[in-house]
Design an enzyme around this catalytic site. Structure first.
Site, short mmCIF file in Angstrom:
data_model
loop_
_atom_site.label_atom_id
_atom_site.label_comp_id
_atom_site.label_asym_id
_atom_site.label_seq_id
_atom_site.Cartn_x
_atom_site.Cartn_y
_atom_site.Cartn_z
N LYS A 190 0.88 -1.19 0.00
CA LYS A 190 0.00 0.00 0.00
C LYS A 190 0.91 1.23 0.00
O LYS A 190 1.48 1.59 1.02
CB LYS A 190 -0.90 0.03 1.23
N GLU B 68 -1.06 7.35 -0.20
CA GLU B 68 -2.17 7.85 -1.02
C GLU B 68 -1.79 9.16 -1.71
O GLU B 68 -2.42 9.56 -2.68
CB GLU B 68 -3.44 8.04 -0.17
N GLY C 213 7.27 5.26 7.55
CA GLY C 213 6.43 6.45 7.64
C GLY C 213 6.69 7.16 8.96
O GLY C 213 7.76 7.02 9.56
N GLY C 214 5.70 7.90 9.43
CA GLY C 214 5.86 8.72 10.62
C GLY C 214 5.73 7.92 11.91
O GLY C 214 5.17 6.81 11.93
N GLY D 17 3.07 4.95 12.52
CA GLY D 17 3.86 3.72 12.54
C GLY D 17 3.69 2.94 13.84
O GLY D 17 3.53 1.71 13.82
N GLU E 8 10.25 1.63 9.99
CA GLU E 8 11.25 2.64 9.63
C GLU E 8 10.55 3.98 9.80
O GLU E 8 9.69 4.35 8.99
CB GLU E 8 11.70 2.47 8.18
#
Ligand code: NAD
Length: 500
Positions: free
Chosen positions: A177, A180, A230-231, A235, A252
């Site tokens: 995924k 977006e 991601g953040g 995360g 990560e």
């Protein structure tokens, strides 16, 4: 395939089950580049079911390692064939310059080749000395199973490849995924995997939002491994859901990365020029939207005034514009949301006493910089200290905060004073000092007299809240493998533990 059929399940491109779509915007002018499928939980379920079937039927996991490696090499060749096309997709989608897009394609090509080589070299298993000639004991590697891969918007192709290449090398199937905000290059990459001959159902993609698609993948009982980039906030939330189902996880996350400059790095004119140039690159490449951005300049007090004056002068001259225009050095931020966030950080820093040395505003529109684009000028903030929000939090924008030190111990303490620990750098003309400081930095990557390079053969990942696990390098492959110990008794006989 129509443009909005960006969901790929079991070898078929299709629209979202709900029919919903999302507009992907060009951050340089906020116009729509493409409509993509806005997937939902039922699309995620269908993709996981396909990946599960493909894993369980062995169509990929039982494929000989040499064939898997050959497929990865074909993907690398296809990436190079489509280099210009992909660089353009990435530039328009993320705002980065075309040249940065090309560098990304070359880097991921190397990653596919690296994992092809590594899995070949390490596929034989490891014979273990069991202490007896009558025992043959070997540790082998097997794929984990169905992997859910979640990626952010800043390096979409690169982050996807750092997961997909080792996952496939190890024999897994996956559902990815992408963000977006920037899904387009990942859609292209999945097309290349199919073209390279990957069996149906091995590689699946669901475009859509973190909630519900990413969340469903984190929760799904048929997913074996959840790998997220991601953040910190999303995360840890998604990671907690995945762990509660006892999945393997890899996270990560963000960074707040120090760039430590000693006065002795600036002792010569060449040294000074290099350290200033590298500090600019550390902070402002891709408008600072880099997890490892050197957003905290920690510079020795005695050279600070000269260093910051030159840094601010050069920052003012950075050519901002649409990433596809010739000569542009920095593109826009990725979205209005990101622009609002950056403006708020600069305002809070100024309210807390920082001094503005460059930038601090949106630039004037021009023929290469539409007024509707999300541009923000490279910003240097002097007089910062560790209590400021701008120093503690990841701004993910073109903001460089400046702190000073007078002793080596103070420099190390400042550099380590972060909840993150992704990357950092030390610039010094004294190599013994540089290595001493590098050894004391609590960060997953430390550069000496350089900033930003990474190698596919060297692990990437963070200490502290920058994450769990490593990508790239041998550990990046191990994330996607289970170890299995096979102990064979060559002369079986009763053990007589029980008398019976
Ligand atoms: P984000 O956390 O907002 O989104 C990342 C991905 O997670 C997206 O695909 C998003 O849709 C998905 N997501 C959001 N909520 C979710 C949920 N509840 N469950 C499952 N998935 C969910 O991050 P972003 O804004 O796209 O990217 C920027 C962040 O990524 C920064 O913090 C940056 O430091 C980090 N990053 C880290 C690295 C690294 O190597 N450590 C690399 C690149 C980016």
């Amino acid at each position: 395939m129509s443009a909005s059929e960006t969901i790929h399940v079991d070898g078929v491109w299709r629209a979202a089950a709900s029919g919903a779509t999302r507009e992907v915007l060009d951050p340089a002018d906020a116009t729509v580049i493409q409509l993509v499928a806005e997937g939902g939980a039922e699309d995620a379920d269908a993709a996981v079911a396909a990946a599960r079937r493909a894993f369980d039927d062995g169509s990929w996991s039982a494929t000989p390692v040499a064939e898997r490696a050959a497929l990865l090499r074909r993907v690398a060749d296809l990436l190079q064939r489509d280099r210009e096309e992909i660089a353009l997709i990435e530039s328009r989608d993320t705002g980065k310059t075309l040249e940065e897009g090309r560098v990304d394609v070359d880097d991921v090509t190397n990653a596919f080749r690296y994992f092809a080589d590594t899995v070949m070299n390490e596929s034989g298993g490891r014979v273990v000395d069991a202490g007896s000639a009558d025992v043959h004991s070997v540790v082998v590697h097997e794929p984990v199973g169905v992997c859910a891969l979640i990626t952010p918007w800043n390096y979409p192709l690169l982050q996807a490849s750092w997961k997909i290449a080792p996952a496939l090398a190890a024999g897994n199937t996956f559902v990815i995924k992408p963000s977006e905000v920037t899904p387009l290059s990942t859609v292209h990459l999945v097309k290349l995997l199919a073209e390279a001959g990957l069996p149906n159902g091995v590689a699946n993609i669901v475009t859509g939002a973190g909630v519900p698609v990413g969340q469903r993948l984190a929760d799904h009982p048929d997913v074996d491994l959840f790998s997220f980039t991601g953040g910190l906030v999303s995360g840890t939330k998604a990671g907690a859901a995945a762990v509660s189902g006892a999945k393997k996880i890899a996270l990560e996350l963000g960074g707040k990365n120090p760039n430590v400059v000693f006065a002795d790095a600036c002792a010569t004119e060449e040294g000074f020029d290099t350290a200033v140039d590298q500090a600019l690159n550390a902070a402002f490449i891709h408008s600072g939207q880099v997890c490892s951005a050197g957003a905290r300049l920690i510079v020795e007090e005695s050279v600070k005034d000269r260093f910051v004056a030159e840094l601010a002068r050069r920052a003012e001259k950075i050519k901002l514009g649409r990433g596809t225009e010739d000569g542009v050095e920095c593109g826009p931020l990725v979205s209005q949301q990101q622009l609002d966030k950056v403006e708020a950080y600069v305002a809070s820093a100024l309210a807390e006493g920082a001094q503005l040395r460059s930038g601090g505003a949106r630039p004037e529109p021009s023929d290469i910089r539409p007024a509707t684009g999300y541009f923000y000028s490279p910003t240097v903030l002097d007089g910062c200290h560790r209590e400021m929000k701008v120093v503690r939090e990841e701004t993910f924008g073109p903001i460089l905060s400046v702190e000073t030190f007078t002793t080596e111990d103070e420099a190390v303490a400042l550099a380590n004073d972060t909840e993150y620990g992704l990357a950092g750098a030390v610039f010094s003309g004294n190599s013994a000092r540089a290595r001493r400081v590098a050894a004391r930095l609590r960060h997953g990557t430390v550069w000496i007299n350089d900033y930003h390079p990474y190698l596919p053969q060297a692990e990437w990942g963070g200490f502290g809240k920058s994450g769990i696990g490593r990508e790239l390098g041998p550990s990046g492959l191990d994330e996607y493998r289970e170890s299995k110990h096979i102990y064979e008794n060559l002369r079986p006989e009763p053990v007589r533990w029980f008398g019976g």
